[in-house]
Scaffold this motif. Sequence first.
Motif, PDB file in Angstrom:
ATOM      1  N   PHE A 157      -9.360  78.063  24.928  1.00 19.84           N
ATOM      2  CA  PHE A 157      -9.252  76.641  24.614  1.00 19.84           C
ATOM      3  C   PHE A 157      -7.847  76.339  24.118  1.00 19.84           C
ATOM      4  CE2 PHE A 157     -13.781  77.142  24.565  1.00 19.84           C
ATOM      5  CZ  PHE A 157     -14.220  75.952  25.102  1.00 19.84           C
ATOM      6  N   ARG A 158      -7.334  75.212  24.525  1.00 20.15           N
ATOM      7  CA  ARG A 158      -6.010  74.761  24.086  1.00 20.15           C
ATOM      8  C   ARG A 158      -6.173  73.795  22.920  1.00 20.15           C
ATOM      9  NH1 ARG A 158      -3.094  73.899  29.968  1.00 20.15           N
ATOM     10  NH2 ARG A 158      -3.332  76.071  30.578  1.00 20.15           N
TER      11      ARG A 158
ATOM     12  N   ASN B 161     -17.351  65.916  15.564  1.00 21.15           N
ATOM     13  CA  ASN B 161     -16.961  65.023  16.643  1.00 21.15           C
ATOM     14  C   ASN B 161     -18.069  64.980  17.688  1.00 21.15           C
ATOM     15  OD1 ASN B 161     -14.453  64.640  15.498  1.00 21.15           O
ATOM     16  ND2 ASN B 161     -13.533  66.324  16.622  1.00 21.15           N
ATOM     17  N   ARG B 162     -18.249  63.827  18.275  1.00 23.41           N
ATOM     18  CA  ARG B 162     -19.236  63.701  19.332  1.00 23.41           C
ATOM     19  C   ARG B 162     -18.625  64.248  20.616  1.00 23.41           C
ATOM     20  NH1 ARG B 162     -22.930  58.732  21.137  1.00 23.41           N
ATOM     21  NH2 ARG B 162     -23.349  59.473  23.238  1.00 23.41           N
ATOM     22  N   ILE B 163     -19.354  65.109  21.267  1.00 24.31           N
ATOM     23  CA  ILE B 163     -18.876  65.697  22.509  1.00 24.31           C
ATOM     24  C   ILE B 163     -19.881  65.349  23.597  1.00 24.31           C
ATOM     25  CG2 ILE B 163     -18.262  67.825  23.705  1.00 24.31           C
ATOM     26  CD1 ILE B 163     -17.691  69.064  20.957  1.00 24.31           C
ATOM     27  N   ASP B 164     -19.464  64.495  24.518  1.00 23.41           N
ATOM     28  CA  ASP B 164     -20.310  64.129  25.647  1.00 23.41           C
ATOM     29  C   ASP B 164     -19.966  65.039  26.814  1.00 23.41           C
ATOM     30  OD1 ASP B 164     -21.691  61.989  24.429  1.00 23.41           O
ATOM     31  OD2 ASP B 164     -19.962  60.678  24.733  1.00 23.41           O
ATOM     32  N   LEU B 165     -20.901  65.872  27.192  1.00 26.61           N
ATOM     33  CA  LEU B 165     -20.658  66.817  28.275  1.00 26.61           C
ATOM     34  C   LEU B 165     -21.237  66.267  29.572  1.00 26.61           C
ATOM     35  CD1 LEU B 165     -21.519  70.061  26.317  1.00 26.61           C
ATOM     36  CD2 LEU B 165     -19.257  69.209  26.937  1.00 26.61           C
ATOM     37  N   PRO B 166     -20.456  66.346  30.643  1.00 28.91           N
ATOM     38  CA  PRO B 166     -20.953  65.834  31.927  1.00 28.91           C
ATOM     39  C   PRO B 166     -22.001  66.774  32.527  1.00 28.91           C
ATOM     40  CG  PRO B 166     -18.765  66.798  32.169  1.00 28.91           C
ATOM     41  CD  PRO B 166     -19.091  66.839  30.705  1.00 28.91           C
ATOM     42  N   ALA B 167     -22.725  66.272  33.489  1.00 31.14           N
ATOM     43  CA  ALA B 167     -23.694  67.098  34.217  1.00 31.14           C
ATOM     44  C   ALA B 167     -22.934  68.164  35.005  1.00 31.14           C
ATOM     45  CB  ALA B 167     -24.509  66.226  35.170  1.00 31.14           C
TER      46      ALA B 167
ATOM     47  N   LYS C 187     -10.554  67.387  30.348  1.00 29.26           N
ATOM     48  CA  LYS C 187     -11.242  66.616  29.303  1.00 29.26           C
ATOM     49  C   LYS C 187     -11.719  67.493  28.149  1.00 29.26           C
ATOM     50  CE  LYS C 187     -12.765  63.042  32.482  1.00 29.26           C
ATOM     51  NZ  LYS C 187     -13.898  62.501  33.214  1.00 29.26           N
ATOM     52  N   LEU C 188     -11.952  68.769  28.411  1.00 32.01           N
ATOM     53  CA  LEU C 188     -12.468  69.681  27.394  1.00 32.01           C
ATOM     54  C   LEU C 188     -11.386  70.578  26.798  1.00 32.01           C
ATOM     55  CD1 LEU C 188     -15.726  70.794  29.268  1.00 32.01           C
ATOM     56  CD2 LEU C 188     -15.447  68.937  27.610  1.00 32.01           C
TER      57      LEU C 188
END
Length: 180
Positions: free
Chosen positions: A150-151, A19-25, A66-67
């Motif tokens: 993690f949930r 899965n693509r995981i876009d992590l914020p700054a 979000k995570l």
Amino acid sequence: MLAGCSSAPDFTPKPKGYNRIDLPAHRYQLLGGGHPYEFEYSKEAVIKRDSSYMAQPHWLNVYYPKLHANVQITYMDVQRDRRLYNKMMEDARKLTGKHEIKATAIEERILKTPSGMRASVFELSGEVPSQFQFYTTDSTHHFLRGALYFRTATANDSLAPVIEYVKADMVRMLNTLRYK
């Protein structure tokens, strides 16, 4: 029609996908709320009071909606009570040790913060429910412990970028921690 079925198929398996995981700054804010401690935490997280039946007044969850990640923060005023201090140290190590069943490795390090405090940091490898934990104390009044959970049922190797992201935030918590 039979000739079409007899030839060898031209089949190439597709590579395993993730899965693509876009992590914020990383962006931070100071914890408020009248706690006997303060630290900076991610602007991507929300602070929730611990609602478990055992929760003490200054136990928190730093939750990343979000995570689906949660950093459980537990705090105890050890009140110069050596027995209570030793019990908290033992409990912290016991809680980390419970993961030995599934852990392929547990690496402990001592982190020295810019303010001169020391923290014991535990990195756990394998399919464990908590991949990163820490505790820190001034040995007279304050004892603070944090654990990442993690949930989700996603395997830890798939979560690796998210684990590293939240670990960086937890180290920031430690580096900016100040007892009042």
